[in-house]
Design a protein around this motif. Sequence first.
Motif, mmCIF file in Angstrom:
data_model
loop_
_atom_site.group_PDB
_atom_site.id
_atom_site.type_symbol
_atom_site.label_atom_id
_atom_site.label_comp_id
_atom_site.label_asym_id
_atom_site.label_seq_id
_atom_site.Cartn_x
_atom_site.Cartn_y
_atom_site.Cartn_z
ATOM 1 N N PRO A 64 0.809 -1.219 0.000
ATOM 2 C CA PRO A 64 0.000 0.000 0.000
ATOM 3 C C PRO A 64 0.846 1.274 0.000
ATOM 4 C CG PRO A 64 0.108 -0.912 2.205
ATOM 5 C CD PRO A 64 0.824 -1.887 1.321
ATOM 6 N N PHE A 65 0.177 2.381 -0.348
ATOM 7 C CA PHE A 65 0.833 3.674 -0.403
ATOM 8 C C PHE A 65 0.156 4.597 0.601
ATOM 9 C CE2 PHE A 65 1.077 1.656 -4.580
ATOM 10 C CZ PHE A 65 2.456 1.621 -4.764
ATOM 11 N N ASP A 66 0.845 4.859 1.669
ATOM 12 C CA ASP A 66 0.286 5.676 2.747
ATOM 13 C C ASP A 66 -0.222 7.001 2.190
ATOM 14 O OD1 ASP A 66 0.227 6.160 5.865
ATOM 15 O OD2 ASP A 66 1.025 7.984 4.940
ATOM 16 N N LYS A 98 0.180 12.605 -0.180
ATOM 17 C CA LYS A 98 -0.063 14.050 -0.117
ATOM 18 C C LYS A 98 1.241 14.831 -0.164
ATOM 19 C CE LYS A 98 -4.376 13.712 2.542
ATOM 20 N NZ LYS A 98 -5.051 13.995 3.848
ATOM 21 N N ALA A 99 2.210 14.390 0.614
ATOM 22 C CA ALA A 99 3.489 15.101 0.668
ATOM 23 C C ALA A 99 4.205 15.029 -0.686
ATOM 24 C CB ALA A 99 4.372 14.511 1.759
ATOM 25 N N ALA A 100 4.204 13.848 -1.307
ATOM 26 C CA ALA A 100 4.876 13.695 -2.602
ATOM 27 C C ALA A 100 4.207 14.545 -3.671
ATOM 28 C CB ALA A 100 4.865 12.225 -3.012
ATOM 29 N N GLN A 148 2.402 17.260 -3.270
ATOM 30 C CA GLN A 148 2.629 18.685 -3.045
ATOM 31 C C GLN A 148 4.016 19.093 -3.523
ATOM 32 O OE1 GLN A 148 1.641 19.809 0.979
ATOM 33 N NE2 GLN A 148 -0.527 19.348 0.711
ATOM 34 N N ASP A 149 4.988 18.208 -3.397
ATOM 35 C CA ASP A 149 6.316 18.493 -3.943
ATOM 36 C C ASP A 149 6.246 18.645 -5.461
ATOM 37 O OD1 ASP A 149 7.513 18.483 -1.466
ATOM 38 O OD2 ASP A 149 8.291 16.430 -1.622
ATOM 39 N N ILE A 150 5.486 17.774 -6.106
ATOM 40 C CA ILE A 150 5.335 17.864 -7.557
ATOM 41 C C ILE A 150 4.605 19.151 -7.942
ATOM 42 C CG2 ILE A 150 4.127 16.826 -9.527
ATOM 43 C CD1 ILE A 150 4.839 14.084 -8.318
ATOM 44 N N MET A 151 3.553 19.498 -7.205
ATOM 45 C CA MET A 151 2.845 20.748 -7.469
ATOM 46 C C MET A 151 3.802 21.939 -7.407
ATOM 47 S SD MET A 151 -0.546 20.077 -5.113
ATOM 48 C CE MET A 151 -1.087 21.799 -5.151
ATOM 49 N N GLY A 152 4.639 21.963 -6.367
ATOM 50 C CA GLY A 152 5.588 23.057 -6.226
ATOM 51 C C GLY A 152 6.578 23.109 -7.377
ATOM 52 N N ALA A 153 7.047 21.928 -7.807
ATOM 53 C CA ALA A 153 7.985 21.896 -8.930
ATOM 54 C C ALA A 153 7.344 22.434 -10.204
ATOM 55 C CB ALA A 153 8.484 20.471 -9.148
ATOM 56 N N LEU A 154 6.063 22.128 -10.397
ATOM 57 C CA LEU A 154 5.360 22.598 -11.585
ATOM 58 C C LEU A 154 5.099 24.097 -11.562
ATOM 59 C CD1 LEU A 154 2.806 19.664 -11.955
ATOM 60 C CD2 LEU A 154 4.641 20.220 -13.562
ATOM 61 N N GLY A 155 5.185 24.712 -10.383
ATOM 62 C CA GLY A 155 5.032 26.155 -10.290
ATOM 63 C C GLY A 155 3.880 26.628 -9.435
ATOM 64 N N LEU A 193 9.458 9.815 -6.427
ATOM 65 C CA LEU A 193 8.355 8.969 -5.972
ATOM 66 C C LEU A 193 8.871 7.744 -5.244
ATOM 67 C CD1 LEU A 193 6.091 9.277 -9.137
ATOM 68 C CD2 LEU A 193 5.598 10.217 -6.865
ATOM 69 N N ALA A 194 9.925 7.128 -5.771
ATOM 70 C CA ALA A 194 10.507 5.962 -5.103
ATOM 71 C C ALA A 194 10.978 6.319 -3.696
ATOM 72 C CB ALA A 194 11.667 5.418 -5.932
ATOM 73 N N GLN A 195 11.622 7.451 -3.578
ATOM 74 C CA GLN A 195 12.100 7.889 -2.260
ATOM 75 C C GLN A 195 10.927 8.190 -1.331
ATOM 76 O OE1 GLN A 195 14.365 11.541 -2.269
ATOM 77 N NE2 GLN A 195 15.364 11.041 -0.338
ATOM 78 N N ALA A 196 9.895 8.836 -1.865
ATOM 79 C CA ALA A 196 8.748 9.207 -1.032
ATOM 80 C C ALA A 196 8.062 7.984 -0.428
ATOM 81 C CB ALA A 196 7.751 10.014 -1.863
ATOM 82 N N PHE A 197 7.988 6.892 -1.210
ATOM 83 C CA PHE A 197 7.287 5.701 -0.736
ATOM 84 C C PHE A 197 8.236 4.631 -0.208
ATOM 85 C CE2 PHE A 197 4.258 7.261 -4.116
ATOM 86 C CZ PHE A 197 3.323 7.764 -3.219
#
Length: 496
Positions: free
Chosen positions: A202-204, A209-211, A213-220, A317-321
Amino acid sequence: MTAYAALEALNARAGTLGEALSILHWDQQAMMPAGGNDSRGEQTALLETMIHEIAAGPAMGEAIEAASAQNDLDPWQRANVAESRRRYLRATALPAELVAAKARAESQAFAVWQQARPADDFVAALPALRTCFNLARQAGQAIADATGQPLYEAMIAGFEPDLSVAEIDAVFDDYAAFLPDFLDNVLAAQHRREPPIPLEGPFDIELQKAAFQDIMGALGFDFDHGRLDTSAHPFCGGTPSDVRMTTRYSDGAFLDAMMGVVHETGHALYEQGLPAQWARQPVGQARGMVLHESQSLTIEMQIVRSQAFMTFAAPKLAQAFGKSGPAWSAENLASHAARVERSFIRVEADEVTYPAHVILRYRLEKAMLTGDLDLADLPQAWGDGLEALLGIRPPSDREGCLQDIHWYSGAFGYFPTYSLGAMCAAQVFAAAREQLGEVEAQIEVGDFAPLLNWLRTNIHSKASSGSTNEILMAATGSALRTDAFKAHLQRRYLDG
């Protein structure tokens, strides 16, 4: 105060009330306890009535006429007058009582849908849906009578001005004819390749959410002017300076939630990129939902589902999970993201079959509005239509006609903009690639700034200063066309 200044003041007042209404709608879907629904219905009805009193009031009409006579307006001011006039004509067609009744009915229908969808109980939802449909049709007919438009075009114009049913029919009939052979070819090519390695959960959900939000921030995405929450149906609302996004999660898989997040991030970036100096003015708002959906689908479909993006995102993503191994390679994640299959849920569909889901809803809306389809027969018609387009039938109404919130919020006429937006996104991204050069190389290293700046300059900052096709013509050299979308699909799914 000049006539034009008076017009701006009226628009600013209505716009501020509209912003408050948008936050209340977000709260209802993301935060409000179920017991607050009746009060929320009265709150939204009052705000809608107050906005209508301004938008359709004699002072607005007088200000528009007087401002039109001024000969010292710049192009943006003239566009603001024109857009104010368009909205005024629609607003004056509607009696205040109908505006309030629609707001109450939509608030109540949302609460009913929230319960009926997980329970797979269309019968329970039908009375509320029928009320929303009847009120939406009544409002649409009043606007059609005032504007001289056909009924369905008057309703579509609430989401995308200047779009005809004939134009939509031509595009959708063309794609419906194109899809069967193309889909068979894509599935055959996919079958010849090794399937992607499963992503074991499973993916907590907190880690998701944290992963994301990091992607959202990278996208701008600017978190000083927006936030991400959870709701039954993903959406983007709020205001340009306070964007409210939501998605939904499953701990058994994360890609669907991630695609929901990046889709809504595209909407949010458009809102955050609108010209602040024209806030709360009609000309300063997003042009329409075709361009809006093009921005969400530029991010989701053109960028995030690409190999280039997964090269950037896979290690994060690998690191996040806390995962490792070949399943978490960029190639494997890209294979998952570009997987094509016949499926039931629109928001989880791949970009090849997604237009079929929209064409289905468009055809059903037309049939409902002409009286050829009674709402009680919607489940059967839904299954028949999906089977004709994709060869599958939903096993339940939860996976069929109960899956979307749109009709329960009175948004009849919205659906066509999704697939037109996808076609627009392919055209926009093709122009950006041509003008910027090494876009894929920049995406691979997480440098999204050049592309975002291009979108800011060519799409976001234009707001409603021109029509959709005028903005597209300036950005891409052409009005909306379908060839860029088909070329994109061919390149990604058959030539790649």
